[in-house]
Write a protein that holds these residues in place. Structure first.
Motif, PDB file in Angstrom:
ATOM      1  N   ILE A   5       1.581   0.107  -7.589  1.00  0.00           N
ATOM      2  CA  ILE A   5       0.413   0.203  -6.699  1.00  0.00           C
ATOM      3  C   ILE A   5      -0.551   1.265  -7.224  1.00  0.00           C
ATOM      4  O   ILE A   5      -1.769   1.068  -7.261  1.00  0.00           O
ATOM      5  N   LEU A   6       0.022   2.396  -7.650  1.00  0.00           N
ATOM      6  CA  LEU A   6      -0.803   3.469  -8.207  1.00  0.00           C
ATOM      7  C   LEU A   6      -1.568   2.979  -9.443  1.00  0.00           C
ATOM      8  O   LEU A   6      -2.752   3.290  -9.643  1.00  0.00           O
ATOM      9  N   GLU A   7      -0.881   2.202 -10.258  1.00  0.00           N
ATOM     10  CA  GLU A   7      -1.514   1.643 -11.459  1.00  0.00           C
ATOM     11  C   GLU A   7      -2.701   0.755 -11.079  1.00  0.00           C
ATOM     12  O   GLU A   7      -3.790   0.829 -11.670  1.00  0.00           O
ATOM     13  N   THR A  59       0.875  -1.177   0.000  1.00  0.00           N
ATOM     14  CA  THR A  59       0.000   0.000   0.000  1.00  0.00           C
ATOM     15  C   THR A  59       0.912   1.226   0.000  1.00  0.00           C
ATOM     16  O   THR A  59       2.064   1.158   0.461  1.00  0.00           O
ATOM     17  N   LEU A  60       0.392   2.329  -0.497  1.00  0.00           N
ATOM     18  CA  LEU A  60       1.246   3.509  -0.655  1.00  0.00           C
ATOM     19  C   LEU A  60       1.716   4.074   0.685  1.00  0.00           C
ATOM     20  O   LEU A  60       2.834   4.578   0.792  1.00  0.00           O
ATOM     21  N   HIS A  61       0.881   3.981   1.715  1.00  0.00           N
ATOM     22  CA  HIS A  61       1.292   4.602   2.987  1.00  0.00           C
ATOM     23  C   HIS A  61       2.505   3.901   3.599  1.00  0.00           C
ATOM     24  O   HIS A  61       3.210   4.490   4.416  1.00  0.00           O
ATOM     25  N   SER A 109      -2.303  11.800  -4.779  1.00  0.00           N
ATOM     26  CA  SER A 109      -1.712  10.734  -3.970  1.00  0.00           C
ATOM     27  C   SER A 109      -2.310   9.364  -4.222  1.00  0.00           C
ATOM     28  O   SER A 109      -1.719   8.365  -3.829  1.00  0.00           O
ATOM     29  N   ARG A 110      -3.498   9.294  -4.823  1.00  0.00           N
ATOM     30  CA  ARG A 110      -4.187   8.023  -4.973  1.00  0.00           C
ATOM     31  C   ARG A 110      -4.715   7.872  -6.401  1.00  0.00           C
ATOM     32  O   ARG A 110      -4.845   8.859  -7.143  1.00  0.00           O
ATOM     33  N   GLY A 111      -5.054   6.629  -6.767  1.00  0.00           N
ATOM     34  CA  GLY A 111      -5.573   6.380  -8.104  1.00  0.00           C
ATOM     35  C   GLY A 111      -6.813   7.211  -8.419  1.00  0.00           C
ATOM     36  O   GLY A 111      -6.948   7.755  -9.525  1.00  0.00           O
TER      37      GLY A 111
END
Ligand code: FMN
Length: 375
Positions: free
Chosen positions: A321-323, A17-19, A281-283
């Motif tokens: 992850i963004l993808e 996860t990004l965080h 920051s998110r998709g």
């Protein structure tokens, strides 16, 4: 689906996860550099408004659209990119990884994402550019006369840059109170790199006119914040309007970038491309901006967390992850590509009641809890 390439980073399972990148970056970064990275100007209102302006837009999903095949790729400056998400210019990258811009370019090349290198970088432009085949742009802080600018264009052309960017929201260096309060002296603001601020203050549309008459390389103006200036830029033949408030690091009490975007897109029409940054920051954030009609979205702090956490593989994993998030958001709004998106997917509502901040896109982040997961 464009997620087939997932896990070229080799970090699946380490960062999912990004965080998790933020947590790892915090543990690796000196407190002075951490505040420099995460902070904004004075009251940090512009910084918070960036996030609030994204949060207040809700998505209007369409269903029963056959989204079994989703393509999250796009083009940037005429070249194919795996995601329309560009790493914006960041000075002082050496505070987050010893190989700084070289490492960022490796991550960009490995994933297939565009990037801009800041003129604050001390690494040779051609060597950094050689690390990636994806779109690569040089960003200049104008700290010299026209001859200096022209010499920088020559260097950019020799390095194979796809465009040349001038940052125009920095006529005055702002009061970053976290840095001032820490008495943090940034090495890149002293000596040769920091010299020539008087040229930045004196920069005007006259130089843009001269530049466009002399140079063929596409010009990006970074830091446009009104329809009025976007119109003047287009009249000067500027190819790309970059809507940005420097991540809330320059003028305080400015508008969030996503609040600025509609008027700029209206003013520009099809006369130039528009890109935007500020707390993306998110998709879902990317999907919102693409639905409004931008060419690409810039990110700043987010990739620095990934860089600090795990170098170029961290950047590649961040993009994976963004993808995944973008593909998921596209599918859930009923779109198989960005071409399916339109303003009809957006609802401009009230801001959330929760106070936005530099980390509020990551509700699971707990910086006080040891370990990467943050849960
Ligand atoms: C640590 C840091 C250094 C930056 N250095 C530059 C720079 O050298 N040139 C520039 O045009 N913008 C610079 N910016 C602004 C970014 O290019 C970008 O506009 C901003 O970070 C986007 O907001 P975000 O961090 O919320 O994604 C910097 C931003 C950060 C966080």
């Amino acid at each position: 689906m464009s997620t087939e390439n997932t896990n070229t980073s080799g970090l699946e399972g380490d960062y999912d996860t990004l965080h998790e990148f933020i947590k790892a970056a915090k543990m690796r970064t000196h407190p002075d550099a951490w505040d420099y990275l995460t902070g904004g100007t004075e009251t940090e209102t512009t910084l918070r408004r960036n996030r609030a302006a994204i949060d207040r837009i809700a998505l209007r999903p369409r269903v029963l659209r056959d989204v079994s095949e989703i393509d999250a790729t796009s083009t940037f400056l005429g070249k194919k990119v795996r995601l329309p998400v560009m790493m914006g210019p960041v000075g002082g990258l050496g505070s987050f990884h010893e190989d700084a811009g070289m490492e960022v370019a490796r991550g960009a090349g490995k994933f297939g994402a565009p990037m801009m290198l800041s003129s604050v970088s001390t690494q040779p432009l051609n060597e950094v550019a050689a690390q990636t085949n994806s779109p690569f742009v040089f960003q200049l802080y104008v700290r010299g006369d026209s001859d200096v600018i022209d010499a920088r264009v020559d260097t950019a052309l020799e390095a194979g840059c796809d465009a040349f960017c001038m940052t125009v929201d920095t006529a005055v260096y702002s009061r970053r109170e976290r840095d001032i309060a820490r008495r943090f002296k940034k090495p890149w603001r002293s000596g040769t790199l920091g010299a020539g601020m008087e040229y930045q203050a004196a920069l005007s549309w006259k130089e843009i006119e001269r530049f466009k008459a002399k140079h063929k390389i596409p010009l990006i103006l970074k830091g446009i914040g009104t329809a009025e200036d976007a119109t003047i830029a287009v009249e000067h033949g500027v190819e790309v309007i970059y809507v940005s408030n420097h991540g809330g690091r320059q003028l305080d009490h400015g508008r969030g970038s996503m609040d600025v975007l509609p008027e700029v897109l209206d003013a520009v029409g099809d006369k130039a491309k528009v890109i935007v940054d500020g707390s993306f920051s998110r998709g879902t954030d990317i999907v919102k901006a693409m639905a409004m009609g931008v060419e690409a979205v810039g990110i700043g702090r987010l990739y620095c967390y990934a860089l600090s956490a795990a170098g170029h593989n961290g950047i590649t994993r961040m993009y994976e992850i963004l993808e995944n998030e973008i593909v998921s958001a596209l599918g859930l709004v009923g779109a198989t590509s960005y071409a399916d998106l339109s303003k009809s997917h957006l609802h401009f509502g009230e801001p959330l009641v929760t106070e936005p901040n530099v980390f509020s896109a990551f509700p699971l982040l707990n910086l006080d809890d040891p370990g990467y997961g943050g849960r």
